[in-house]
Scaffold this motif. Structure first.
Motif, PDB file in Angstrom:
ATOM      1  N   ALA A  45       0.845  -1.212   0.000  1.00  0.00           N
ATOM      2  CA  ALA A  45       0.000   0.000   0.000  1.00  0.00           C
ATOM      3  C   ALA A  45       0.872   1.250   0.000  1.00  0.00           C
ATOM      4  O   ALA A  45       0.572   2.218  -0.712  1.00  0.00           O
ATOM      5  CB  ALA A  45      -0.916  -0.020   1.215  1.00  0.00           C
ATOM      6  N   GLY A  46       1.950   1.236   0.764  1.00  0.00           N
ATOM      7  CA  GLY A  46       2.844   2.391   0.858  1.00  0.00           C
ATOM      8  C   GLY A  46       3.478   2.724  -0.482  1.00  0.00           C
ATOM      9  O   GLY A  46       3.478   3.889  -0.909  1.00  0.00           O
ATOM     10  N   LEU A  47       3.981   1.699  -1.178  1.00  0.00           N
ATOM     11  CA  LEU A  47       4.675   1.949  -2.449  1.00  0.00           C
ATOM     12  C   LEU A  47       3.685   2.343  -3.555  1.00  0.00           C
ATOM     13  O   LEU A  47       3.982   3.220  -4.373  1.00  0.00           O
ATOM     14  CB  LEU A  47       5.504   0.726  -2.848  1.00  0.00           C
ATOM     15  N   LEU A  48       2.511   1.689  -3.545  1.00  0.00           N
ATOM     16  CA  LEU A  48       1.503   2.045  -4.560  1.00  0.00           C
ATOM     17  C   LEU A  48       1.013   3.476  -4.359  1.00  0.00           C
ATOM     18  O   LEU A  48       0.890   4.252  -5.320  1.00  0.00           O
ATOM     19  CB  LEU A  48       0.318   1.070  -4.501  1.00  0.00           C
ATOM     20  N   SER A  49       0.755   3.832  -3.078  1.00  0.00           N
ATOM     21  CA  SER A  49       0.267   5.196  -2.825  1.00  0.00           C
ATOM     22  C   SER A  49       1.368   6.224  -3.096  1.00  0.00           C
ATOM     23  O   SER A  49       1.068   7.353  -3.495  1.00  0.00           O
ATOM     24  CB  SER A  49      -0.265   5.334  -1.394  1.00  0.00           C
ATOM     25  N   LEU A  50       2.623   5.815  -2.928  1.00  0.00           N
ATOM     26  CA  LEU A  50       3.725   6.740  -3.253  1.00  0.00           C
ATOM     27  C   LEU A  50       3.758   7.024  -4.754  1.00  0.00           C
ATOM     28  O   LEU A  50       3.902   8.186  -5.168  1.00  0.00           O
ATOM     29  CB  LEU A  50       5.069   6.144  -2.792  1.00  0.00           C
ATOM     30  N   ALA A  51       3.584   5.957  -5.543  1.00  0.00           N
ATOM     31  CA  ALA A  51       3.564   6.134  -7.008  1.00  0.00           C
ATOM     32  C   ALA A  51       2.405   7.051  -7.408  1.00  0.00           C
ATOM     33  O   ALA A  51       2.568   7.964  -8.236  1.00  0.00           O
ATOM     34  CB  ALA A  51       3.432   4.780  -7.689  1.00  0.00           C
ATOM     35  N   ALA A  52       1.239   6.831  -6.770  1.00  0.00           N
ATOM     36  CA  ALA A  52       0.069   7.666  -7.068  1.00  0.00           C
ATOM     37  C   ALA A  52       0.324   9.118  -6.656  1.00  0.00           C
ATOM     38  O   ALA A  52      -0.014  10.052  -7.399  1.00  0.00           O
ATOM     39  CB  ALA A  52      -1.155   7.112  -6.347  1.00  0.00           C
ATOM     40  N   LEU A  74       2.851  15.592 -10.123  1.00  0.00           N
ATOM     41  CA  LEU A  74       3.346  16.010 -11.437  1.00  0.00           C
ATOM     42  C   LEU A  74       2.222  16.500 -12.350  1.00  0.00           C
ATOM     43  O   LEU A  74       2.407  17.438 -13.126  1.00  0.00           O
ATOM     44  CB  LEU A  74       4.088  14.843 -12.108  1.00  0.00           C
ATOM     45  N   VAL A  75       1.062  15.852 -12.251  1.00  0.00           N
ATOM     46  CA  VAL A  75       0.005  16.114 -13.227  1.00  0.00           C
ATOM     47  C   VAL A  75      -1.056  17.097 -12.723  1.00  0.00           C
ATOM     48  O   VAL A  75      -1.464  18.013 -13.427  1.00  0.00           O
ATOM     49  CB  VAL A  75      -0.662  14.765 -13.639  1.00  0.00           C
ATOM     50  N   TYR A  76      -1.493  16.885 -11.456  1.00  0.00           N
ATOM     51  CA  TYR A  76      -2.684  17.588 -10.962  1.00  0.00           C
ATOM     52  C   TYR A  76      -2.374  18.856 -10.178  1.00  0.00           C
ATOM     53  O   TYR A  76      -3.051  19.874 -10.331  1.00  0.00           O
ATOM     54  CB  TYR A  76      -3.484  16.589 -10.105  1.00  0.00           C
ATOM     55  N   THR A  77      -1.337  18.814  -9.323  1.00  0.00           N
ATOM     56  CA  THR A  77      -1.089  19.912  -8.382  1.00  0.00           C
ATOM     57  C   THR A  77      -0.642  21.187  -9.100  1.00  0.00           C
ATOM     58  O   THR A  77       0.322  21.147  -9.876  1.00  0.00           O
ATOM     59  CB  THR A  77      -0.003  19.509  -7.361  1.00  0.00           C
ATOM     60  N   PRO A  78      -1.296  22.321  -8.832  1.00  0.00           N
ATOM     61  CA  PRO A  78      -0.869  23.569  -9.484  1.00  0.00           C
ATOM     62  C   PRO A  78       0.440  24.094  -8.878  1.00  0.00           C
ATOM     63  O   PRO A  78       0.750  23.813  -7.720  1.00  0.00           O
ATOM     64  CB  PRO A  78      -2.028  24.525  -9.177  1.00  0.00           C
TER      65      PRO A  78
END
Lengths: 234, 39
Positions: free
Chosen positions: A15-22, A28-32
């Protein structure tokens, strides 16, 4: 058969590694990008969760130290040692990411502001905690001294927390964030907290195994006590 | 260095510390398991 403890650890790490990737993807994509500071402000999404998890790791040391002084059970001591190591790793991360941000935002790597000074003191306190553990040979004495030290060292945590609020400080006490930034920050808390918990659990496991191993070696190395019988030694 | 480069550096160092320490623990665990098997 796999133990529930091992399953829990594996789930935590997955869960930690998957949530880190997310979280990286969202960053990179969403945060202004913040208008005044630019991309360097994004360091904050890692810096703050690491800082809060440092405090939590210090809290675990504090609770485990009290637990040991109260119950004298070795697993409290192993938990305190594990959490202290993770606290040092996380605090190192907080200091380094903060320094990089400071270099870009303030034009200098370090300044002796109250929060930075208390944070450095926190790092030093837990490095000394680990040094104290290594320097005492007797396991029981080491556990008692470390537990007493672990309780006292925690006093620096509220000082770090309150320093920027109560004293004049260049370090921001709070930052105004718009909704997508708040969401990103909340998302970044998930992987950092899961990884911090995973690290404490993995270190604790190793401490327990080491203790069992040393006990086993001691039992093998120590000759069996001779039985005293009437007229000599059997 | 630009702001973006500073940000990348901070993420590499911060995450590298956490994941690097996880790697150290994993290696230590593997060595201990091997030592116990060879005992």
């Amino acid at each position: 058969m796999t133990s529930p403890w091992a399953v829990l650890q594996r789930t935590l790490w997955t869960a930690g590694l998957l949530s880190l990737a997310a979280a990286i993807g969202i960053l990179l994509v969403y945060t202004p990008t913040e208008a005044t500071m630019g991309p360097v402000q994004k360091i904050f999404y890692l810096h703050l969760p690491m800082a809060i998890n440092t405090f939590l790791a210090c809290l675990v040391v504090f609770i485990a130290s009290i637990g040991y002084l109260w119950q004298r059970s070795t697993w409290w001591d192993d938990l305190a040692a594990a959490a202290a190591k993770v606290a040092v790793v996380l605090c190192s991360g907080v200091l380094i990411t903060g320094m990089i941000w400071g270099r870009s935002a303030w034009g200098q790597w370090w300044t002796w502001s109250p929060r930075l000074t208390f944070s450095l003191m926190l790092w030093l306190l837990y490095v000394v905690y680990l040094t104290v553990r290594m320097s005492i040979e007797s396991a029981q004495r080491r556990a008692v001294v470390s537990a007493a030290y672990g309780v006292i060292a925690f006093l620096d945590v509220p000082l770090v927390w309150l320093s920027a609020r109560l004293l004049p400080d260049i370090h921001p006490a709070s930052i105004q964030l718009i909704a997508p930034m708040k969401l990103t920050l909340a998302i970044w808390f998930v992987p950092v907290t899961l990884i911090a918990c995973g690290l404490i659990m993995a270190r604790y496991n190793l401490n327990r195994l080491n203790r069992q191993w040393q006990r086993g070696v001691e039992l093998v190395d120590t000759p069996a006590p001779r039985m005293r019988v009437a007229g000599g030694v059997a | 260095m630009t702001g973006a480069q500073y940000a990348v550096l901070a993420f590499v160092v911060g995450l590298g510390l956490m994941l690097g320490y996880a790697m150290v623990l994993w290696l230590e665990h593997r060595n201990m398991a091997r030592r116990r098997r060879n005992k």
